[in-house]
Design an enzyme around this catalytic site. Structure first.
Site: not given
Ligand SMILES: O=CC(=O)O
Length: 324
Positions: A175, A236, A265, A283
């Site tokens: 950005r 994410r 998830e 994750h």
């Molecule tokens: O995914 C892990 C975090 O956001 O710390």
């Protein structure tokens, strides 16, 4: 009297650091429902949470004494920040701590996909290894390839440094463009997103999940990737249109993907699990003993500082700065 509710089972250090406080814990290895959090945190002044706790408007407005939500994670898309602002509840997170471990896992995925590590391991365990073969599991060199980093924040920069060690050229989209001096240090060249996707051999995502980044990598953008490209997501899940990615992988339109995160998830689409050209992790970006320990300490410090009226080291929203 401050009252703290921790939504997850505490490790030793948490109990030691919070022993002077009126603290209660969820001792079970399962995520609490909204109703359970409201019930068990009813008089809490502070909530300590992880990224799997969905702290929505109902929870925030149902806890009348709540002053702070300390998220033990870098990301905070699990918390309704607008509702927290309306109720003037501080929100803190642990962004600096997870940087290196997450960059390591991104690099591990880049290597695992490009060198077909998991596929090769599965092959051997299946008893199929009959000796060295010239064509066995030929992967892709990283040397001289272009790494496109999407989101050049703390984690993106650490990934760039690691990839330089593997001989990769770095391009990035963010950005905010980096100052020229920093671009020089990282040998990183800025490109608009769509251009980056057309040029990069490996694309690694390091943006937070926001309304702007949801499905940032959609069907159209996946079509911009080179036929031999690799996509890595340690950010994410919803940043990528998962269904569109499955199609691209199935049709072998790209070389492969490495994922640590998923759209819904813990649900991982069975179609994804059937594919050989994707490496799937549960994750674990920040899951090292050292990093998790430091995250807990930082989350506790952030929470206690807010309760004492001080400024925490990292925060998403602080009501005392609201007026500015
Ligand atoms: O995914 C892990 C975090 O956001 O710390």
């Amino acid at each position: 009297m401050e009252k703290i509710f921790v939504t997850f089972p505490p490790s030793g250090i948490v109990k030691v650091l919070l022993k002077e406080f009126n603290t209660s814990y969820n001792e079970e290895e399962r995520v609490l429902s909204k109703e359970e959090i409201i019930e068990r945190a009813r008089d809490a002044t502070a909530l300590m949470t992880t990224l799997v706790d969905k702290i929505d408007r109902d929870i925030i407005f149902s806890l009348p004494n709540l002053k702070v939500i300390s998220n033990c994670a870098a990301g905070y898309d699990n918390i309704d920040i607008e509702a927290a602002k309306e109720r003037k509840v501080a929100v803190t997170n642990t962004p600096g701590i997870v940087t290196k471990a997450t960059a390591d896992i991104a690099m591990a995925l880049i290597l695992a996909v490009s060198r077909r590590i998991i596929e090769a391991d599965r092959f051997l365990r299946a008893g199929k290894f009959e000796g060295w073969r010239f064509n066995l599991f030929q992967g892709i060199d990283l040397n001289r390839k272009v790494l496109g980093i999407v989101g050049m924040g703390k984690i993106g920069k650490e990934v760039a440094q690691r990839a330089i060690g593997f001989g990769m050229r770095i391009i990035y989209y963010s950005r905010h463009r980096l100052p020229e001096s920093e671009e020089r240090i990282l040998s990183a060249t800025y490109y608009p997103l769509d251009e980056l996707l057309k040029i990069a051999d490996v694309v690694s995502l390091h943006v937070p999940l926001t309304p702007e980044t949801r499905h940032l990598i959609n069907k159209e953008r996946l079509q911009l990737l080179k036929p031999g490209a690799i996509l890595i997501n340690t950010a994410r899940g919803p940043v990528v249109d998962e269904q569109a990615l499955i199609e691209a992988l199935k049709e072998k339109r790209i070389f492969g993907a490495g994922l640590d995160v998923y759209e819904n998830e813990p649900y991982v689409p069975p179609e994804l699990m059937e594919l050989d050209n994707v490496v799937l992790l549960p994750h674990i970006g920040s899951a090292t003993v050292e990093t998790r320990q430091t995250m807990l300490i930082e989350a506790i410090q952030n929470m206690l500082k807010v309760l004492e009226g001080e400024k925490p080291d990292s925060y998403v929203y602080l009501p005392q700065l609201d007026e500015n």
